[in-house]
Design a protein around this motif. Sequence first.
Motif, PDB file in Angstrom:
ATOM      1  N   SER A   1       0.649   9.212  -8.961  1.00 49.52           N
ATOM      2  CA  SER A   1       1.081   9.249  -7.571  1.00 49.52           C
ATOM      3  C   SER A   1       1.675   7.907  -7.167  1.00 49.52           C
ATOM      4  CB  SER A   1      -0.106   9.596  -6.691  1.00 49.52           C
ATOM      5  OG  SER A   1       0.177   9.281  -5.372  1.00 49.52           O
ATOM      6  N   ALA A   2       1.008   6.808  -7.545  1.00 44.82           N
ATOM      7  CA  ALA A   2       1.511   5.487  -7.184  1.00 44.82           C
ATOM      8  C   ALA A   2       2.864   5.248  -7.837  1.00 44.82           C
ATOM      9  CB  ALA A   2       0.522   4.415  -7.623  1.00 44.82           C
ATOM     10  N   ARG A   3       2.998   5.718  -9.079  1.00 47.78           N
ATOM     11  CA  ARG A   3       4.244   5.467  -9.789  1.00 47.78           C
ATOM     12  C   ARG A   3       5.393   6.229  -9.132  1.00 47.78           C
ATOM     13  NH1 ARG A   3       2.904   6.386 -15.435  1.00 47.78           N
ATOM     14  NH2 ARG A   3       1.746   4.430 -15.420  1.00 47.78           N
TER      15      ARG A   3
ATOM     16  N   GLY B   1       6.775   4.500  -6.388  1.00 47.33           N
ATOM     17  CA  GLY B   1       7.541   3.301  -6.733  1.00 47.33           C
ATOM     18  C   GLY B   1       6.712   2.043  -6.858  1.00 47.33           C
ATOM     19  N   ALA B   2       5.440   2.136  -7.241  1.00 48.11           N
ATOM     20  CA  ALA B   2       4.617   0.929  -7.382  1.00 48.11           C
ATOM     21  C   ALA B   2       5.013   0.160  -8.646  1.00 48.11           C
ATOM     22  CB  ALA B   2       3.151   1.313  -7.454  1.00 48.11           C
TER      23      ALA B   2
ATOM     24  N   MET C   1       0.039  -1.659  -9.412  1.00 49.60           N
ATOM     25  CA  MET C   1      -0.830  -0.606  -9.953  1.00 49.60           C
ATOM     26  C   MET C   1      -2.169  -1.194 -10.379  1.00 49.60           C
ATOM     27  SD  MET C   1       1.034   2.430 -10.915  1.00 49.60           S
ATOM     28  CE  MET C   1       0.780   2.672 -12.618  1.00 49.60           C
ATOM     29  N   VAL C   2      -2.112  -2.361 -11.021  1.00 46.50           N
ATOM     30  CA  VAL C   2      -3.356  -3.002 -11.451  1.00 46.50           C
ATOM     31  C   VAL C   2      -4.159  -3.422 -10.228  1.00 46.50           C
ATOM     32  CG1 VAL C   2      -4.323  -5.033 -12.577  1.00 46.50           C
ATOM     33  CG2 VAL C   2      -2.487  -3.751 -13.675  1.00 46.50           C
ATOM     34  N   ARG C   3      -3.457  -4.045  -9.221  1.00 45.67           N
ATOM     35  CA  ARG C   3      -4.178  -4.607  -8.081  1.00 45.67           C
ATOM     36  C   ARG C   3      -4.724  -3.515  -7.171  1.00 45.67           C
ATOM     37  NH1 ARG C   3      -0.843  -7.689  -3.825  1.00 45.67           N
ATOM     38  NH2 ARG C   3      -1.115  -5.673  -2.841  1.00 45.67           N
ATOM     39  N   ASP C   4      -3.930  -2.480  -6.925  1.00 45.85           N
ATOM     40  CA  ASP C   4      -4.312  -1.501  -5.909  1.00 45.85           C
ATOM     41  C   ASP C   4      -5.019  -0.274  -6.467  1.00 45.85           C
ATOM     42  OD1 ASP C   4      -3.314  -3.126  -4.046  1.00 45.85           O
ATOM     43  OD2 ASP C   4      -1.411  -2.079  -3.774  1.00 45.85           O
ATOM     44  N   ILE C   5      -4.884  -0.030  -7.766  1.00 49.11           N
ATOM     45  CA  ILE C   5      -5.522   1.177  -8.299  1.00 49.11           C
ATOM     46  C   ILE C   5      -6.543   0.870  -9.381  1.00 49.11           C
ATOM     47  CG2 ILE C   5      -5.109   3.330  -9.530  1.00 49.11           C
ATOM     48  CD1 ILE C   5      -2.514   3.497  -8.019  1.00 49.11           C
ATOM     49  N   LEU C   6      -6.114   0.180 -10.445  1.00 46.34           N
ATOM     50  CA  LEU C   6      -7.015  -0.010 -11.572  1.00 46.34           C
ATOM     51  C   LEU C   6      -8.258  -0.808 -11.153  1.00 46.34           C
ATOM     52  CD1 LEU C   6      -7.188   0.710 -14.524  1.00 46.34           C
ATOM     53  CD2 LEU C   6      -6.307  -1.542 -15.066  1.00 46.34           C
ATOM     54  N   ILE C   7      -8.058  -1.920 -10.437  1.00 46.71           N
ATOM     55  CA  ILE C   7      -9.213  -2.762 -10.082  1.00 46.71           C
ATOM     56  C   ILE C   7     -10.137  -2.064  -9.081  1.00 46.71           C
ATOM     57  CG2 ILE C   7      -9.894  -4.927  -8.971  1.00 46.71           C
ATOM     58  CD1 ILE C   7      -7.640  -6.267 -10.472  1.00 46.71           C
TER      59      ILE C   7
END
Lengths: 285, 284
Positions: free
Chosen positions: B184-186, B189-190, B195-201
């Motif tokens: 969804s983030a991709r 247009g993330a 992606m690392v900062r807002d989703i993975l972590i």
Amino acid sequence: MTALTRHRDRWISLGVFLVLALIWQVLSVVYTAEAQPGEPMVAGWQVLFTHTLLSLSDYWPGGWGVPAVSEGAPRSYLAAVLSIVVHSADTIGRLAAGMALGGFAGLLLGLAMSWSRWTRRLVDLPIQFLRTLPLLAMVPLFQLWFGTDYMGEVMFVAYGIGVIVFAGTVNAVRNIPPIYLDNARALGASQTMLYRSVILPAIFPAMRSVILLSLGAGWGAVLGAEYLGAQSGLGYIIVYAQQFAFLDRMFLVALLFILYTSVSYWGISRLSARMLAWAPPAQRQ
Amino acid sequence: MTPVADSLRPRLRSHRLRAGLRSAWIALDPLRLFGVVLFVGVWQLCTLMLPPIILPTPWGVVSRLSADFWSAPALSYYGVSEANLYGNLLYTAENVVIAVAIGAAIGILSGLLSARFALFRAVVDPVMMTAGTVPILIAAPFLLIWFGVGRASAVCLVIFYVAVILYVFAGRAARNLDPIYEQSARTLGATSRRMVRDILIPATVPEILGGLRIALAGAWGLEAISELLGAQSGMGKVLEVLAGATDPQGIMATLLVLGLTAIVADGLMALAVARIAQWSAPGR
């Protein structure tokens, strides 16, 4: 994960272990310091499988027509292999006895304490405390209580495993979805029927990780028990090798240990996965 | 801040307050406290039947603890550089904190990498899984001979096990993350950094912090046992000395200090986890 990538991963892990073995060999050539004359700090494979393996025959107590080195016989590969087999069997025997005793006692006590919410609350804090006590640091206490003979070693392993299994059982029973219990009770099940046909099967998936965890603790505990005054077993070989700084012997026994622990983990996880074939896939990992 | 979030805030705070009160009530549950009393009572009963050299009384252990905590001159005769429990506890705690910090950094980084790069995982996984099964008593003598008796060997050992535990937790957390979030983030247009900062972590931190708690709880025992095998000070050294002197009262007092410290550290860690990972349900 597809079959193809799994196949590739297997080759990669084999390659990783070969590279590690090669690095060890290179280290043994580059770093030639000796812990004492004739005993290299990092022993190459050519030393490990000749000189070191032969030297393990020193630990063969004699018998079966193969004389012991302490009786004046020369070192031989037969005696070395026999001594590995005998000492491994001693260690594994202690582990098995301790696991059986501790696992059985822990499971029974855990089930008894899960009888009602009241008994569970009663034992909650003492278990949490017992679990935080570092097991291996308690070796001296057990040595004092039970002595350094077979009994003491088995009791130590049994205690280490018993605490884990006890806490794991209480936790697993608590996590059973209440609807299972309520449903069985509504259909008129007695407390013993509830235990036999609902609680025991329902905790089994959770107990699988408890068993694997206690296996790791058990290997550590059996070594800890042998560290303090056993007269046989792999721990005994390591202690004596360490006192004389025979690093090559320690390394060979360590390799044996890695082999045993890996095989035992693999075997138990395969066995329990098969026994859990009925459970939903999410609970089987 | 949107008005919706503002209106939600007081409700959140009162919810957190209620949760805090509930956990305090659980800790002070009379039945639980009675369980502790019962435990001590059974211990006291056992001491009536056994000689004190086998099982000291609970009161004896506690008074020994309070006496030895600030000053235990007997320890200095056995070559422990700090002749009190306080100094040795501090030494052990320092090592545990250093080792957990370094080990966690190594473990989390390699765990997250392993979840995103299959090749990295294929290379690191067998090493970590094999290393994780080696009992500490096998690994310790090598480090003690190679690096000598001292702080470095003990810290290295603890780093090693902490790294393995966090590798497992971080890898599992990142692999269990539902791919729909990243997809969804991709599509929105993330960049990969976002992606690392807002989703993975945010998605993996709660589970990783849970792993950190487990690693911290285990680290006390590992540190103590590696000190027991060879060190100049620390709780493990004290235990070794007292075991040599056949002093079960002292051993139990030392174990009690170690256990209480581990419980307090775990409680602080749980509080910190609940604060840091406020957005996650299990973190609360």
